[in-house]
Design a protein around this motif. Sequence first.
Motif, mmCIF file in Angstrom:
data_model
loop_
_atom_site.group_PDB
_atom_site.id
_atom_site.type_symbol
_atom_site.label_atom_id
_atom_site.label_comp_id
_atom_site.label_asym_id
_atom_site.label_seq_id
_atom_site.Cartn_x
_atom_site.Cartn_y
_atom_site.Cartn_z
ATOM 1 N N ASP A 265 1.549 6.248 2.024
ATOM 2 C CA ASP A 265 1.813 5.139 1.113
ATOM 3 C C ASP A 265 1.535 3.785 1.748
ATOM 4 O OD1 ASP A 265 2.637 6.930 -0.827
ATOM 5 O OD2 ASP A 265 4.714 6.921 -0.117
ATOM 6 N N ALA A 266 1.173 3.783 3.034
ATOM 7 C CA ALA A 266 0.941 2.525 3.728
ATOM 8 C C ALA A 266 -0.407 1.935 3.341
ATOM 9 C CB ALA A 266 1.007 2.739 5.237
ATOM 10 N N THR A 267 -0.495 0.622 3.373
ATOM 11 C CA THR A 267 -1.743 -0.056 3.054
ATOM 12 C C THR A 267 -2.429 -0.573 4.309
ATOM 13 O OG1 THR A 267 -0.525 -2.133 2.706
ATOM 14 C CG2 THR A 267 -0.926 -0.753 0.773
ATOM 15 N N ASP A 268 -1.748 -0.518 5.444
ATOM 16 C CA ASP A 268 -2.356 -1.008 6.672
ATOM 17 C C ASP A 268 -2.997 0.154 7.422
ATOM 18 O OD1 ASP A 268 -0.123 0.347 7.413
ATOM 19 O OD2 ASP A 268 0.554 -1.124 8.892
ATOM 20 N N ASP A 269 -3.299 -0.066 8.656
ATOM 21 C CA ASP A 269 -3.971 0.933 9.491
ATOM 22 C C ASP A 269 -2.962 1.984 9.945
ATOM 23 O OD1 ASP A 269 -5.612 2.301 11.176
ATOM 24 O OD2 ASP A 269 -5.568 0.791 12.758
ATOM 25 N N ALA A 270 -2.656 2.929 9.063
ATOM 26 C CA ALA A 270 -1.650 3.953 9.354
ATOM 27 C C ALA A 270 -2.235 5.038 10.245
ATOM 28 C CB ALA A 270 -1.143 4.555 8.039
ATOM 29 N N PRO A 271 -1.380 5.780 10.957
ATOM 30 C CA PRO A 271 -1.879 6.885 11.801
ATOM 31 C C PRO A 271 -2.613 7.928 10.974
ATOM 32 C CG PRO A 271 0.394 6.354 12.337
ATOM 33 C CD PRO A 271 0.067 5.592 11.085
ATOM 34 N N PHE A 272 -3.792 8.312 11.433
ATOM 35 C CA PHE A 272 -4.657 9.217 10.683
ATOM 36 C C PHE A 272 -5.344 10.166 11.657
ATOM 37 C CE2 PHE A 272 -8.968 10.182 9.094
ATOM 38 C CZ PHE A 272 -8.642 10.841 7.913
ATOM 39 N N LEU A 273 -5.389 11.464 11.294
ATOM 40 C CA LEU A 273 -6.073 12.478 12.090
ATOM 41 C C LEU A 273 -7.091 13.170 11.202
ATOM 42 C CD1 LEU A 273 -2.908 12.337 13.176
ATOM 43 C CD2 LEU A 273 -3.726 14.140 14.690
ATOM 44 N N ALA A 274 -8.353 13.050 11.553
ATOM 45 C CA ALA A 274 -9.426 13.648 10.763
ATOM 46 C C ALA A 274 -9.399 15.162 10.896
ATOM 47 C CB ALA A 274 -10.777 13.100 11.213
#
Length: 231
Positions: free
Chosen positions: A25-34
């Motif tokens: 739900d975050a709009t900023d650079d949230a933690p992400f794992l491809a």
Amino acid sequence: MATHLLSHGTGRPADTRPGLCLAPDATDDAPFLAATRMHEACGPARRSFAVWLAGRLTGPVIWIRPTWSADRLHAPGIADFAEPARFVFIAPGRKDDLLWCAEEALRTGAAPLVVADLPEPPPLTPVRRLHLAAAAGGEALSALRKGAPRSTPRAMRGAPADLPGPLGLLLCPGEGGAQGIETRWHMAPAHTDALSCTWTLERRRARALPPRRWTVHQTMPGESPVLRPSN
């Protein structure tokens, strides 16, 4: 297929690859794992990070650790994040078999998350092989889905579990240092008392992204932790 669009900041394109966002739900650079890529977690709470990822997915979790290691997951602790019955543990007796087991597990595409709890960071060549195995697992999963019934429960559409292939995670002691990984995460406890469930999460390596830090807080056992940026 779950595709989470993340803004990397002003002037940076969104990452449109499918994967797991830890703050959807975050709009900023949230933690992400491809997905179909290898990632690394280090720090004293690296295993908490891994079971947190497991709780954001559905399906089996393959957890590979050395048979000689005294560090074993505790089922009640796992239950704070994910259902312990989902975990399949593999304990090779030889060091060389740890990454081989991870490679074979990724190649099948049978589990959305494959965790290798390692005694030391691996070099570049084995990590490249793991990337290729994860990609092959994505192809195997795609072929399986094409032969499956087309009807999909509405609740599962767009869910994080609907990844195009497995997500691989290497757990390395200390500060980590696996070569060729997609991202590196450091997680450490920041509990203020015996009842506090707070950690500090750092993104220490990611392609085209700067380091960043978050505070992670779990209000109740079984609930997904909440993140907020930390200066």
